[in-house]
Design a protein around this motif. Structure first.
Motif, PDB file in Angstrom:
ATOM      1  N   LEU A  44       1.633 -29.042  -3.251  1.00 16.48           N
ATOM      2  CA  LEU A  44       1.707 -30.496  -3.162  1.00 16.48           C
ATOM      3  C   LEU A  44       1.289 -30.879  -1.596  1.00 16.48           C
ATOM      4  N   ILE A  56      -3.270 -34.880  -9.792  1.00 15.37           N
ATOM      5  CA  ILE A  56      -2.844 -33.431  -9.962  1.00 15.37           C
ATOM      6  C   ILE A  56      -3.746 -32.819 -10.876  1.00 15.37           C
ATOM      7  N   CYS A  73       5.803 -36.508  -8.798  1.00 14.70           N
ATOM      8  CA  CYS A  73       5.070 -37.242  -7.693  1.00 14.70           C
ATOM      9  C   CYS A  73       5.289 -38.735  -7.778  1.00 14.70           C
ATOM     10  N   PHE A 112       0.371 -38.560  -3.070  1.00 14.48           N
ATOM     11  CA  PHE A 112       0.706 -37.167  -3.220  1.00 14.48           C
ATOM     12  C   PHE A 112      -0.632 -36.526  -4.125  1.00 14.48           C
ATOM     13  N   MET A 160       4.549 -32.437 -12.864  1.00 12.53           N
ATOM     14  CA  MET A 160       4.084 -32.619 -11.586  1.00 12.53           C
ATOM     15  C   MET A 160       3.955 -34.157 -11.466  1.00 12.53           C
ATOM     16  N   ALA A 179      -1.868 -32.583  -5.857  1.00 11.10           N
ATOM     17  CA  ALA A 179      -1.473 -31.457  -6.078  1.00 11.10           C
ATOM     18  C   ALA A 179      -2.330 -30.510  -6.794  1.00 11.10           C
TER      19      ALA A 179
END
Length: 583
Positions: free
Chosen positions: A442, A564, A509, A529, A505, A531
């Protein structure tokens, strides 16, 4: 600990009472060391031959230096000074074989009794004496006519068979045999108890000084058991030679073990390096001297025992110096040795002096040596317990420090979660447990701009908020770089929620965006973010899995950030919606 102290105090009280009980009957006998005379002859000599050369008996101070296979002792018999009833002659039975006792009456007639080795053994008295009845002393008329008693010993091995000669009431010693034996048995029982403490604690703690202390305890018990005569109660077929060997060997082994015990027991640095080899060398010296006596000269020369007793003197001198030396260096453990060994050394010096025929002395002090030996095991048991507790405290303190250092070495100082080192360890453990099925990397989007615009303090607050939020999940987080975090995704969470790793995820986030916005209000716009996620194959290395996740993280960044990625975008012509998610 209080229970142990009370038990030790009770043992000490019993030992003191027993000391007076034992000394009372011992002092009731009539010692003869100053009055007897000696004569050495061949093994075939008879009482008639000895009477014919009675003028050759040596009554001087050199009377215990004799030659010949058979030793004769001439003893004056004064009926008025002796107790009523049958009288027996007593002495040290170490190593004896056959014996003769003859009564010479006022008219010159002789009454004789010959005793086989088995009969000498069966006549044992507490504290390792024999007790042979004087012929005719059980008859009052004959008893009053006895003038002299002759005692013959075949090949005596120790001078104490003569120096300890005394006349005593046979009836009284027959009656005392059981209670005195019970008293010695009690002493053995008291002495052996710390052995079981050592055996119990050694299984868990493995301190070498506990082994040496156990050897000392067993040596003390065997010596007391043998030299007191208890061995004949438990093992009636024991020979006097076996008892003789046990007495000499157990003391020598005890001394050797005590030297190694002292060396291992004291705190590190309390004995100088130059002193240690001297201490250990003098400790084992009696063992080599004992081996020489019994293997080379077979122990038959009564004067050779002087070497045996003298071999203990260097060690005692070194121990006295070592105790003073260690006390000056601030050792606390040495005070247990000082308390336990000072009485033994004092009584042993007396015993050595008498053993070397330097003087006759007070034979009742031998009883004191028994009690000093038992008291030593009790005092040293307290010392061992105290030392164990101190070592355990030190060990626990060391372990705590090691845990603290490990935590410091494996914890990120800013966020409070694990660092790369901790993450690598968890990944290695996961190869066996298979607790985590995916690895995610991340990254905080545009974190450098946050630092540049708001300062590093605000940036640190963002990192703390991220670390605290990740730590609250069921997954295993770590900070592996400046603004990079790694996460091991728990398989159980996937199974329970029926979601893909990307969906989990994405949820994490979203939570991070909300928490950072609430806890760091200085930042006006949302902090997002990116990832990358990789599955963890069964035999895959951390390096290969992280490389895959890192590659997918960069795909997420190159694809516009705030997303992600769970597959290699550069190798796939079309996007798969299940593997890419917007945060």
């Amino acid at each position: 600990m209080r229970v142990i102290r009370e038990e030790g105090s009770l043992r000490l009280l019993v030992a003191i009472v027993a000391f007076f009980c034992l000394c009372a009957p011992a002092s009731a006998a009539v010692p003869l060391s100053h009055e007897l005379c000696t004569l050495g002859t061949g093994s075939e000599a008879r009482i008639s031959d000895v009477l014919a050369q009675s003028q050759k008996f040596d009554c001087s101070e050199d009377k215990y230096r004799f030659s010949g296979a058979k030793l004769w002792a001439k003893i004056p018999f004064r009926a008025a000074d002796l107790p009523d009833g049958a009288i027996e002659v007593q002495g040290d039975n170490n190593g004896l074989t056959t014996m003769e006792v003859h009564s010479v009456l006022d008219d010159g007639s002789v009454r004789s009794a010959t005793f086989s080795e088995r009969e000498v053994v069966d006549s044992w008295r507490p504290k390792g004496h024999y007790g042979l009845a004087i012929p005719g002393s059980d008859n009052p008329e004959i008893r009053n006519r006895i003038e002299t008693v002759y005692v013959a010993l075949d090949r005596p091995r120790v001078a104490s068979s003569l120096t300890l000669l005394q006349l005593a009431s046979k009836e009284r010693w027959d009656n005392l045999k059981l209670p005195l034996s019970a008293m010695f048995a009690l002493l053995c029982g008291m002495a052996i108890m710390p052995f079981f403490y050592n055996a119990f604690f050694y299984g868990a703690l493995r301190y070498s000084f506990m082994l040496w202390h156990s050897v000392m305890i067993m040596g003390t018990v065997v010596y007391t058991f043998s030299s007191s005569g208890l061995i004949f109660l438990v093992f009636p077929d024991t020979t006097l030679t076996t008892k003789f060997l046990l007495n000499y060997w157990t003391l020598a082994i005890c001394i050797a073990a005590s030297g190694f015990f002292l060396d291992r027991f004291l705190e590190p640095g309390k004995i100088a390096k130059w002193l240690r080899p001297i201490l250990l060398t003098t400790a084992v010296l009696p063992v080599f001297v004992t081996a020489y006596i019994f293997q080379v000269i077979e122990g038959y020369d009564t004067s050779i025992r002087n070497y045996y007793h003298a071999s203990f003197l260097p060690y005692m001198a070194v121990v006295l110096y070592t105790m003073w030396h260690a006390a000056r260096r601030g050792s606390r453990a040495i005070w247990f040795q000082i308390a336990a060994w000072t009485p033994i050394i004092a009584l042993s010096l007396d015993r050595i002096a008498r053993g070397m025929d330097l003087y006759i002395g007070i034979h009742e002090l031998d009883y004191g040596l028994y009690f000093a030996l038992v008291l030593e095991t009790i005092i040293l048991a307290f010392g061992v317990a105290t030392r164990i507790m101190k070592l355990r405290r030190n060990h626990e303190s060391t372990l705590r420090k090691q845990v603290e250092l490990t935590l410091l070495a494996e914890t990120d100082g800013l966020t409070g979660i694990g660092n790369r080192r901790a993450f690598e360890k968890r990944f290695q453990r996961n190869r066996a447990t298979r607790e985590y099925s995916h690895l995610a990397i991340l990254d905080i989007d545009f974190f450098k701009q946050v630092n540049d615009a708001y300062g590093h303090e605000v940036g640190d607050n963002v990192l703390r908020a991220v670390g605290q939020t990740l730590a609250q999940t069921v997954h295993s987080p770590a900070r592996i770089g400046g603004e990079e975090f790694a996460l091991l995704i728990r398989q159980e969470d996937l199974d329970q929620n029926g979601q893909s790793p990307s969906a989990i995820m994405s949820r994490i986030c979203e939570s991070l965006i909300r928490v950072v916005h609430e806890s760091v209000p200085e930042i006006g716009q949302p902090v997002t973010f990116s990832a990358g996620i990789a599955a963890i194959p069964k035999r895959a290395s951390l390096k290969s899995v992280m490389a895959t996740a890192d590659r997918r993280l960069y795909d997420a960044k190159n694809n516009g950030r705030n997303q992600i990625v769970g597959f290699d975008m550069s190798r796939t012509p079309a996007l798969r919606g299940g593997d890419t998610a917007q945060a």
